[in-house]
Design a protein around this motif. Structure first.
Motif, PDB file in Angstrom:
ATOM      1  N   SER A  49      -1.884  21.757  -8.923  1.00 26.38           N
ATOM      2  CA  SER A  49      -1.876  23.143  -9.400  1.00 26.38           C
ATOM      3  C   SER A  49      -0.435  23.565  -9.624  1.00 26.38           C
ATOM      4  CB  SER A  49      -2.580  24.072  -8.418  1.00 26.38           C
ATOM      5  OG  SER A  49      -1.948  24.047  -7.159  1.00 26.38           O
ATOM      6  N   ARG A  50      -0.259  24.507 -10.532  1.00 24.39           N
ATOM      7  CA  ARG A  50       1.097  24.902 -10.936  1.00 24.39           C
ATOM      8  C   ARG A  50       1.856  25.654  -9.863  1.00 24.39           C
ATOM      9  NH1 ARG A  50      -0.966  26.998 -16.795  1.00 24.39           N
ATOM     10  NH2 ARG A  50      -1.567  24.944 -17.559  1.00 24.39           N
ATOM     11  N   ARG A  51       1.152  26.447  -9.091  1.00 22.68           N
ATOM     12  CA  ARG A  51       1.818  27.302  -8.113  1.00 22.68           C
ATOM     13  C   ARG A  51       1.438  26.948  -6.670  1.00 22.68           C
ATOM     14  NH1 ARG A  51       4.319  29.857 -11.672  1.00 22.68           N
ATOM     15  NH2 ARG A  51       3.497  31.163 -13.289  1.00 22.68           N
ATOM     16  N   GLY A  52       0.891  25.758  -6.486  1.00 26.36           N
ATOM     17  CA  GLY A  52       0.514  25.329  -5.143  1.00 26.36           C
ATOM     18  C   GLY A  52      -0.750  25.999  -4.622  1.00 26.36           C
ATOM     19  N   GLU A  53      -1.580  26.536  -5.524  1.00 32.38           N
ATOM     20  CA  GLU A  53      -2.807  27.196  -5.099  1.00 32.38           C
ATOM     21  C   GLU A  53      -3.790  26.210  -4.467  1.00 32.38           C
ATOM     22  OE1 GLU A  53      -1.874  28.960  -9.289  1.00 32.38           O
ATOM     23  OE2 GLU A  53      -1.915  26.987  -8.381  1.00 32.38           O
ATOM     24  N   ILE A  54      -3.686  24.957  -4.864  1.00 32.35           N
ATOM     25  CA  ILE A  54      -4.555  23.898  -4.349  1.00 32.35           C
ATOM     26  C   ILE A  54      -3.651  22.886  -3.646  1.00 32.35           C
ATOM     27  CG2 ILE A  54      -6.211  22.104  -4.966  1.00 32.35           C
ATOM     28  CD1 ILE A  54      -6.727  23.672  -7.580  1.00 32.35           C
ATOM     29  N   PRO A  55      -4.031  22.453  -2.452  1.00 30.45           N
ATOM     30  CA  PRO A  55      -3.200  21.459  -1.757  1.00 30.45           C
ATOM     31  C   PRO A  55      -3.085  20.165  -2.562  1.00 30.45           C
ATOM     32  CG  PRO A  55      -4.945  22.298  -0.317  1.00 30.45           C
ATOM     33  CD  PRO A  55      -5.217  22.836  -1.692  1.00 30.45           C
ATOM     34  N   PRO A  56      -1.988  19.438  -2.381  1.00 32.19           N
ATOM     35  CA  PRO A  56      -1.830  18.160  -3.072  1.00 32.19           C
ATOM     36  C   PRO A  56      -2.983  17.212  -2.733  1.00 32.19           C
ATOM     37  CG  PRO A  56       0.199  18.776  -1.958  1.00 32.19           C
ATOM     38  CD  PRO A  56      -0.848  19.741  -1.519  1.00 32.19           C
ATOM     39  N   THR A  57      -3.333  16.385  -3.703  1.00 31.68           N
ATOM     40  CA  THR A  57      -4.415  15.422  -3.551  1.00 31.68           C
ATOM     41  C   THR A  57      -3.848  14.027  -3.323  1.00 31.68           C
ATOM     42  OG1 THR A  57      -5.887  16.702  -4.955  1.00 31.68           O
ATOM     43  CG2 THR A  57      -6.372  14.371  -4.746  1.00 31.68           C
ATOM     44  N   TYR A  98       3.598   9.967   0.758  1.00 36.69           N
ATOM     45  CA  TYR A  98       4.715  10.604   0.062  1.00 36.69           C
ATOM     46  C   TYR A  98       4.192  11.668  -0.885  1.00 36.69           C
ATOM     47  CZ  TYR A  98       7.405   6.712   1.836  1.00 36.69           C
ATOM     48  OH  TYR A  98       7.997   5.805   2.669  1.00 36.69           O
ATOM     49  N   LEU A  99       4.896  12.785  -0.936  1.00 44.72           N
ATOM     50  CA  LEU A  99       4.554  13.880  -1.849  1.00 44.72           C
ATOM     51  C   LEU A  99       5.401  13.757  -3.101  1.00 44.72           C
ATOM     52  CD1 LEU A  99       3.115  16.606  -2.413  1.00 44.72           C
ATOM     53  CD2 LEU A  99       5.037  17.717  -1.270  1.00 44.72           C
ATOM     54  N   ASN A 143       0.857  -1.185   0.000  1.00 50.76           N
ATOM     55  CA  ASN A 143       0.000   0.000   0.000  1.00 50.76           C
ATOM     56  C   ASN A 143       0.890   1.231   0.000  1.00 50.76           C
ATOM     57  OD1 ASN A 143      -2.762  -1.142   0.439  1.00 50.76           O
ATOM     58  ND2 ASN A 143      -1.702  -2.002   2.213  1.00 50.76           N
ATOM     59  N   LEU A 144       0.468   2.241  -0.746  1.00 54.85           N
ATOM     60  CA  LEU A 144       1.257   3.460  -0.857  1.00 54.85           C
ATOM     61  C   LEU A 144       0.312   4.628  -1.102  1.00 54.85           C
ATOM     62  CD1 LEU A 144       4.074   4.827  -1.240  1.00 54.85           C
ATOM     63  CD2 LEU A 144       3.875   4.216  -3.661  1.00 54.85           C
ATOM     64  N   THR A 145       0.452   5.680  -0.311  1.00 51.51           N
ATOM     65  CA  THR A 145      -0.324   6.894  -0.533  1.00 51.51           C
ATOM     66  C   THR A 145       0.610   7.933  -1.139  1.00 51.51           C
ATOM     67  OG1 THR A 145      -1.765   6.435   1.337  1.00 51.51           O
ATOM     68  CG2 THR A 145      -1.719   8.711   0.533  1.00 51.51           C
ATOM     69  N   ILE A 146       0.226   8.416  -2.316  1.00 49.08           N
ATOM     70  CA  ILE A 146       0.992   9.463  -2.986  1.00 49.08           C
ATOM     71  C   ILE A 146       0.144  10.724  -3.011  1.00 49.08           C
ATOM     72  CG2 ILE A 146       2.098  10.213  -5.132  1.00 49.08           C
ATOM     73  CD1 ILE A 146       2.613   7.278  -5.784  1.00 49.08           C
ATOM     74  N   TYR A 147       0.739  11.835  -2.594  1.00 53.00           N
ATOM     75  CA  TYR A 147       0.095  13.146  -2.667  1.00 53.00           C
ATOM     76  C   TYR A 147       0.572  13.804  -3.956  1.00 53.00           C
ATOM     77  CZ  TYR A 147      -1.626  12.682   2.070  1.00 53.00           C
ATOM     78  OH  TYR A 147      -2.295  12.257   3.186  1.00 53.00           O
ATOM     79  N   TYR A 148      -0.380  14.075  -4.837  1.00 50.85           N
ATOM     80  CA  TYR A 148      -0.073  14.613  -6.157  1.00 50.85           C
ATOM     81  C   TYR A 148      -0.313  16.116  -6.217  1.00 50.85           C
ATOM     82  CZ  TYR A 148      -0.170   9.799  -7.830  1.00 50.85           C
ATOM     83  OH  TYR A 148       0.085   8.469  -8.040  1.00 50.85           O
ATOM     84  N   PRO A 149       0.669  16.888  -6.715  1.00 45.57           N
ATOM     85  CA  PRO A 149       0.399  18.304  -6.979  1.00 45.57           C
ATOM     86  C   PRO A 149      -0.665  18.405  -8.071  1.00 45.57           C
ATOM     87  CG  PRO A 149       2.762  17.845  -7.068  1.00 45.57           C
ATOM     88  CD  PRO A 149       2.056  16.521  -7.005  1.00 45.57           C
TER      89      PRO A 149
END
Length: 162
Positions: free
Chosen positions: A70-78, A156-157, A62-68
């Protein structure tokens, strides 16, 4: 995750083109092309091809990946959870990154991005709506090369170079 990060570093050293829209099969094909065309350090290419499909150590299921997203970090990673009945390999991670960024955007998503930051207006470009492009996707928001996964919250981000 150091094993996966080192794998990405080695790909970069060989100038293998790896973007968020690249699958593990694309990377494997490019490695085989390098080995055939240049015949330089074939052992290194053979090692990388083996590492691509070898389970991470220690084995992860199992692995949780936080995905960017938005280009400038306007939205938190998902976050997205990847679960597998067999140990996860670098190829699995690459393919999960590819699948995530192939997510289509509907017009409501596009409008929300544009309201957030006018630079996202390019998501309305007609070329993205041609059959070959298949409509705007998250890959059109995030253009970059995965460089590493670093610890973040409960997973992980994904780090990208722009």
């Amino acid at each position: 995750m150091d094993q996966f990060n080192r794998f990405l570093e080695r790909l970069a050293e060989l100038d293998v083109d790896y973007e968020v829209y690249t699958s593990s099969a694309d990377v494997e094909g490019e490695l085989r092309y390098i080995a055939k065309a240049y015949e330089e350090e074939p052992e290194e290419i053979t090692e990388l091809l083996a590492e691509l499909r070898a389970p991470l150590q220690p084995p992860l299921y199992n692995l949780t990946i936080y995905y960017p997203i938005s280009r400038r970090g306007e939205i938190p990673p998902t976050p997205a959870v990847y679960a597998s009945p067999r140990p996860i390999t670098p190829a699995d991670i690459m393919d999960s990154i590819n699948a995530f960024y192939e997510t289509p955007l509907n017009q409501e998503n596009i409008d929300a991005y544009i309201r957030l930051n006018p630079e996202y207006i390019d998501l309305n470009e007609p070329i993205l709506r041609t059959p070959i492009m298949g409509g705007p996707k998250l890959r059109d928001v995030i253009l970059g090369s995965p460089t590493s996964l670093r610890p973040y919250q409960d997973g992980y981000l994904l780090q990208l170079s722009w």
